[in-house]
Design a protein around this motif. Structure first.
Motif, mmCIF file in Angstrom:
data_model
loop_
_atom_site.group_PDB
_atom_site.id
_atom_site.type_symbol
_atom_site.label_atom_id
_atom_site.label_comp_id
_atom_site.label_asym_id
_atom_site.label_seq_id
_atom_site.Cartn_x
_atom_site.Cartn_y
_atom_site.Cartn_z
ATOM 1 N N GLN A 1 -15.172 -25.163 16.101
ATOM 2 C CA GLN A 1 -14.610 -25.538 14.896
ATOM 3 C C GLN A 1 -15.733 -26.304 14.103
ATOM 4 O O GLN A 1 -16.374 -27.334 14.649
ATOM 5 C CB GLN A 1 -13.584 -26.608 15.103
ATOM 6 N N ASP B 1 -16.078 -27.980 10.579
ATOM 7 C CA ASP B 1 -14.969 -28.119 9.761
ATOM 8 C C ASP B 1 -13.710 -27.197 9.726
ATOM 9 O O ASP B 1 -13.019 -26.712 10.472
ATOM 10 C CB ASP B 1 -15.670 -28.597 8.528
ATOM 11 N N GLU B 2 -13.772 -26.476 8.450
ATOM 12 C CA GLU B 2 -12.902 -25.508 8.287
ATOM 13 C C GLU B 2 -13.027 -24.173 8.977
ATOM 14 O O GLU B 2 -12.218 -23.153 9.020
ATOM 15 C CB GLU B 2 -12.372 -25.301 6.823
ATOM 16 N N ILE B 3 -14.274 -24.063 9.359
ATOM 17 C CA ILE B 3 -14.687 -22.535 9.625
ATOM 18 C C ILE B 3 -14.456 -22.473 11.622
ATOM 19 O O ILE B 3 -14.655 -23.569 12.298
ATOM 20 C CB ILE B 3 -16.389 -22.480 9.543
ATOM 21 N N THR B 4 -13.881 -21.427 11.785
ATOM 22 C CA THR B 4 -13.828 -21.134 13.300
ATOM 23 C C THR B 4 -14.862 -20.200 13.643
ATOM 24 O O THR B 4 -14.692 -18.999 13.045
ATOM 25 C CB THR B 4 -12.439 -20.891 13.876
ATOM 26 N N GLN C 1 -11.802 -15.199 12.949
ATOM 27 C CA GLN C 1 -12.598 -15.376 11.742
ATOM 28 C C GLN C 1 -13.921 -14.785 12.334
ATOM 29 O O GLN C 1 -14.386 -15.036 13.487
ATOM 30 C CB GLN C 1 -12.929 -16.870 11.390
ATOM 31 N N VAL D 1 -19.932 -17.985 4.913
ATOM 32 C CA VAL D 1 -19.441 -19.338 4.840
ATOM 33 C C VAL D 1 -20.667 -20.396 5.490
ATOM 34 O O VAL D 1 -20.180 -21.566 5.340
ATOM 35 C CB VAL D 1 -18.496 -19.272 5.844
ATOM 36 N N GLY E 1 -20.341 -25.532 -1.015
ATOM 37 C CA GLY E 1 -19.569 -25.656 0.135
ATOM 38 C C GLY E 1 -20.077 -25.009 1.413
ATOM 39 O O GLY E 1 -19.490 -25.390 2.447
ATOM 40 N N LYS F 1 -22.097 -24.229 4.695
ATOM 41 C CA LYS F 1 -22.555 -25.053 5.895
ATOM 42 C C LYS F 1 -24.008 -24.497 6.177
ATOM 43 O O LYS F 1 -24.218 -23.287 5.582
ATOM 44 C CB LYS F 1 -21.632 -25.047 7.129
ATOM 45 N N ASP G 1 -25.633 -28.636 9.724
ATOM 46 C CA ASP G 1 -24.283 -28.397 10.235
ATOM 47 C C ASP G 1 -24.353 -27.804 11.651
ATOM 48 O O ASP G 1 -23.569 -27.859 12.577
ATOM 49 C CB ASP G 1 -23.601 -27.691 9.473
#
Ligand code: PEP
Ligand code: MN
Length: 338
Positions: free
Chosen positions: A85, A87-90, A95, A124, A159, A161, A180
Motif C-alpha cells: 500500500q 497511500d492510495e495505490i496498491t 490494480q 500513478v 499527485g 508518487k 515514495d
C-alpha cells in the motif's frame, strides 16, 4: 522454519513462541492470516532442533523447515500474495501499476511536462533518476538533490508518487526524504550494504534484477531487505545480458510467472531497459501483463532525441498514452484496472 499456530491460538501463545525463537538467536516473523498465524523462524540453522521442539508448545500445530534458501520472500512461509500500500495505490492486487517518466531528471520543464503527460495517460507513479549509475564517469551523473526537488514539485502538482534510484547508502536520508519508492538499480542488486540500509527503513523498494543475476540471486537480495524488517519490496525484471546484440538486454518474460510461483512479492516489468528499443516497448508490455506482472516501469521523454540518457528506448508522451489505451482492453479481460 515455519511454525504454524492452531486456528484459535491466543495472542499470548503467539508471543510466547516468538520470544522463544528470539531466545534461540533467531528472528521471529509472525504472519497473521485470516485463518491462522504462521511464524517464520529465521536463523543460521544452529537452533534447528530447539525450534523443532516448539511443536509441543501451547497453541502450536506444526513446525516444518523452509526448504528454499529465501525464507521471508518465499511462498512456503507466506502463501498469499503481498499487496503493498503506497497511500492510495496498491501494488500486487487488482490494480495494474504504471510508473513512467524519464530515465534522468534533466530540468524543471522536462520533468513537469513529462509528469503531466504520464499522469493524464494513466500513470500513478513518476520515475526519474536524480542519482544516476552511469557506465562512464564522463556521462551525466544526475542532478542529485536538485533533481529530487524537481520530482517533489512534480508530485505536488500532479499527485504522482515518486520512484527514484538510490545508488549508495550515503544518500539514504536525502533520497528517502523525497522518494515514495526507493529504486535499487540492476548494478546495485548485490550491494548488500545498500540492501541492508534500505531494509532498515519502511520505505517501499523497487528491487531491479541485476543484468547478470539469476532469479535465485534476485530473491536472495530481496531476502536481505526483508530480513532487516522492511517487507515492502517489489521485484523488477529488467532484462539480462545474453549473446543477443539486437536488443540491449534480453527480457526474461518467464521470470514473471516464475517469481510469482516462488515469491509472494509483487512483480514489476521494465520493458524499456529490458529491450532498449522504443518499438518493442508496446508488445513487450502486453506480454508482461499477460504473464502476470503487477505493473510496468516505462521511460518516457518529451524529446527523446535530446535525452541525457536512454533516449532510444524512451517513448514520446503520445506513444505512452497509446500504449496505455491498448493495455486497457487487456486489463478489462483480466478484470484488473489502472
Ligand atoms: C534506470 O531505471 O534508469 C536504470 C538505470 O535501470 P537499471 O538499473 O535496470 O539499468
Ligand atoms: Mn534508464
Amino acid at each position: 522454519m515455519i511454525i504454524s499456530m492452531k486456528p484459535h491460538a491466543t495472542k499470548e501463545q503467539i508471543e510466547h513462541v516468538c520470544d522463544r525463537i528470539k531466545e534461540f538467536g533467531y528472528q521471529a516473523h509472525p504472519i497473521f492470516g485470516a485463518e491462522r498465524t504462521v511464524i517464520g523462524a529465521v536463523g543460521d540453522g544452529r537452533a534447528r532442533d530447539y525450534i523443532q521442539a516448539l511443536e509441543s508448545a501451547p497453541g502450536v500445530e506444526s513446525v516444518i523447515p523452509i526448504q528454499r534458501p529465501f525464507k521471508l520472500v518465499g511462498r512456503e512461509l507466506k502463501k498469499e500474495k503481498s499487496v503493498l500500500q503506497i497511500d492510495e495505490i496498491t501494488v500486487g492486487g487488482d490494480q495494474f501499476v504504471l510508473m513512467a517518466g524519464p530515465c534522468s531528471v534533466e530540468s524543471r520543464e522536462q520533468i513537469l511536462i513529462t509528469a503531466r503527460a504520464v499522469k493524464k495517460a494513466g500513470a500513478v507513479m513518476l520515475r526519474g533518476g536524480a542519482f544516476k549509475p552511469r557506465t562512464s564517469p564522463y556521462d551525466f551523473q544526475g542532478l542529485e538533490e536538485e533533481g529530487l526537488k524537481l520530482m517533489a514539485e512534480a508530485r505536488q502538482e500532479t499527485g504522482l508518487k515518486i520512484v527514484t534510484e538510490i545508488i549508495s547508502s550515503d544518500e539514504l536520508d536525502v533520497v528517502a526524504h523525497y522518494a515514495d519508492v526507493l529504486q535499487i538499480g540492476a548494478r546495485n542488486m548485490q550491494n548488500f550494504a545498500l540492501l541492508k540500509a534500505v531494509g532498515r527503513t519502511r520505505k517501499p523498494v523497487l528491487l531491479k534484477r541485476g543484468m547478470m543475476s539469476t532469479i535465485k540471486e534476485l530473491l536472495m537480495s530481496a531476502e536481505y531487505i526483508l530480513s532487516q524488517g522492511n517487507p515492502n519490496v517489489m521485484l523488477c525484471e529488467r532484462g539480462i545480458r545474453t549473446f543477443e546484440t539486437y536488443t540491449r538486454n534480453t527480457l526474461d518474460i518467464s521470470a514473471v510467472p516464475l517469481l510469482n510461483e516462488l515469491s509472494h512479492l509483487p512483480v514489476i516489468v521494465d520493458p524499456s531497459h529490458g529491450t532498449g528499443i522504443r518499438s518493442l516497448i508496446r508488445p513487450v508490455s502486453k506480454a508482461a501483463l499477460a504473464a502476470g506482472a503487477d505493473g510496468l516501469i516505462i521511460e518516457v521523454h518529451p524529446n527523446p532525441e535530446d535525452a541525457f540518457s536512454d533516449g532510444p528506448q524512451s517513448l514520446l508522451p503520445e506513444e505512452f498514452q497509446a500504449l496505455v489505451q491498448e493495455l486497457q482492453g487487456y486489463l478489462a479481460l483480466e478484470k484488473r484496472h489502472l
